[in-house]
Enzyme design. Sequence first.
Site, PDB file in Angstrom:
ATOM      1  N   ASP A   1      24.547  16.967  70.828  1.00 37.16           N
ATOM      2  CA  ASP A   1      23.968  18.380  70.931  1.00 37.16           C
ATOM      3  C   ASP A   1      24.883  19.089  71.880  1.00 37.16           C
ATOM      4  O   ASP A   1      25.069  18.576  73.154  1.00 37.16           O
ATOM      5  CB  ASP A   1      22.648  18.649  71.136  1.00 37.16           C
ATOM      6  CG  ASP A   1      21.768  17.697  70.053  1.00 37.16           C
ATOM      7  OD1 ASP A   1      22.452  17.788  68.888  1.00 37.16           O
ATOM      8  OD2 ASP A   1      20.582  17.470  70.179  1.00 37.16           O
TER       9      ASP A   1
ATOM     10  N   ARG B   1      12.334  13.449  54.658  1.00 33.53           N
ATOM     11  CA  ARG B   1      12.154  13.439  55.974  1.00 33.53           C
ATOM     12  C   ARG B   1      12.218  14.700  56.377  1.00 33.53           C
ATOM     13  O   ARG B   1      13.267  15.396  56.058  1.00 33.53           O
ATOM     14  CB  ARG B   1      12.784  12.549  56.986  1.00 33.53           C
ATOM     15  CG  ARG B   1      12.621  12.668  58.207  1.00 33.53           C
ATOM     16  CD  ARG B   1      13.537  11.520  59.123  1.00 33.53           C
ATOM     17  NE  ARG B   1      13.058  11.654  60.063  1.00 33.53           N
ATOM     18  CZ  ARG B   1      13.968  12.060  61.144  1.00 33.53           C
ATOM     19  NH1 ARG B   1      15.061  12.888  60.902  1.00 33.53           N
ATOM     20  NH2 ARG B   1      13.570  12.214  62.506  1.00 33.53           N
TER      21      ARG B   1
ATOM     22  N   HIS C   1      23.805  10.596  68.645  1.00 30.43           N
ATOM     23  CA  HIS C   1      22.667  10.131  67.433  1.00 30.43           C
ATOM     24  C   HIS C   1      22.827  10.423  66.340  1.00 30.43           C
ATOM     25  O   HIS C   1      24.013  11.248  65.988  1.00 30.43           O
ATOM     26  CB  HIS C   1      21.375  10.809  68.074  1.00 30.43           C
ATOM     27  CG  HIS C   1      21.341  12.450  68.297  1.00 30.43           C
ATOM     28  ND1 HIS C   1      22.124  13.009  69.309  1.00 30.43           N
ATOM     29  CD2 HIS C   1      20.900  13.257  67.471  1.00 30.43           C
ATOM     30  CE1 HIS C   1      21.755  14.252  69.230  1.00 30.43           C
ATOM     31  NE2 HIS C   1      21.146  14.645  68.197  1.00 30.43           N
TER      32      HIS C   1
ATOM     33  N   HIS D   1      26.879  12.448  66.419  1.00 31.43           N
ATOM     34  CA  HIS D   1      27.152  13.441  67.163  1.00 31.43           C
ATOM     35  C   HIS D   1      26.335  13.657  68.538  1.00 31.43           C
ATOM     36  O   HIS D   1      25.377  12.892  68.658  1.00 31.43           O
ATOM     37  CB  HIS D   1      26.803  14.844  66.266  1.00 31.43           C
ATOM     38  CG  HIS D   1      25.265  14.987  65.943  1.00 31.43           C
ATOM     39  ND1 HIS D   1      24.848  14.261  65.170  1.00 31.43           N
ATOM     40  CD2 HIS D   1      24.464  16.190  66.533  1.00 31.43           C
ATOM     41  CE1 HIS D   1      23.385  14.682  65.533  1.00 31.43           C
ATOM     42  NE2 HIS D   1      23.320  15.796  66.211  1.00 31.43           N
TER      43      HIS D   1
END
Length: 350
Positions: A231, A296, A286, A229
Site C-alpha cells: 500500500d 467476499r 499482500h 502489492h
Amino acid sequence: MESLPPSLRHLNHHLAPPTITHNGNSNPTKDEDKEQEEYDEVPIIDFQRLSHEKSKLDEACKEWGFFRLVNHGIPLTLLDQLQDQAKQLFSLSFETKQASCNGNGTETAASYFWGTPALTTSGTALTSGPQNTHLVEGFSFGLGQISLFQPQLSELESFSIWLARMLLAEYGKHLSRIARTLFELLVKSLNLNLLEPSSHLDENTGNVRVYRYPSCSDSNNVGWGINEHTDSSVLSILSQDDQVSGLEVLKDHKWVTVKPIPNTLIINIGDMMQALSDDIYKSVFHRVKINNTKERISICYFVFPNEDVKIESSKYKPFTYNEFRAQVQKDIKETGHKVGLSRFQRNQDI
C-alpha cells in the site's frame, strides 16, 4: 450475473478468463498455494492496552508490517451495517453502479471501479491492458468530500443518504481516531522528530474503499482478486468479511492466509510509514485470492501524508507524496504494476 462488470462475468459462466499477470509471472498455481502457511500467526494488538503493548506493537511492525487490532472501539453493529449495505450496493446492476458516479463532479466524492484497484486522484481506473485485469470491483469514497456525493440514480438515493452520509461518516471518525493514535505511538517508538506530524498523517486524505471479490469454482486457475502489492499509504485499516477468507500476507518468503475473525481489524504499514522509519517498519506485500464458493466483501481505509509534505529518510531521496503517487501511476501505465519505494532509493537507479 448482470451485477458483475462484463470483464468479470466469466467467473460465473465458466468461460475462458483473460490472461492474468502476477508482477510479470504467470497465473498462480496449485503448487504455489501448497507453500502457504497452514496456521494464521498474525500478531494481535489490544487497542485498549497500547500503553502496555508498545514493544509488541513495535515488533509486529518490524517483523510483519501487519497485525490484528482488537478492542478497537468500533461498534459491531456499525461494522455489520456497513457490510450489509455494501452487499446491497454491489447487488445492483453493473450499469446502475457505473452510472451512479458519473457526472456533476461526483468523482471527487465517490467513484466506481472494476478490473483494477489502481485509481487516479479523480477516480479514473489505471489500466495497461486486459492482461492485468484484477478480479475485483469496488467503490472509493473520499471521506472529506462524502457530503458532496449525489448519485445520479434513484436506486442509490437511500444509500447516499443513510450509508455514505451517516454510516461512513461515523466509521470515518473511528478510523481517524485509530490511525492517529497508532501513528503517534509509532512516531514515539521510532524517536522521529517530525516538525509537522499532522501533515505526515493527514486525516483529510482519509479514503474508504469497498471491495467485492466474486467467487469462482476454479479459483486456483483464474487469477487474483488483487495481485501482490504494497500500500502507498501511511497506514491501512481493513475490516474484512468475517466469514470468507482470501487475504494473504507475505511473511518470511511464505504466503500466510489471514483468517477472518469477527470484530477485529487488520492494520498494515504502508510505503510512507516504511520510508519515515528508514525501513525499520515493513510495508508488507499482500494479495487477495478469490473464494471457490462465496463472494467476499472488504472495507479498507487508507490515510496518507499531505501531498506536498517532504518525506525525509536516510534510505530514500526526499520526496512528496504527490511525487510518489505520480511515479506509481506512471509505472502502472508503462509496466503494468507498481514499483514503489525502490524508485526513490538513494544512489540507485531502477
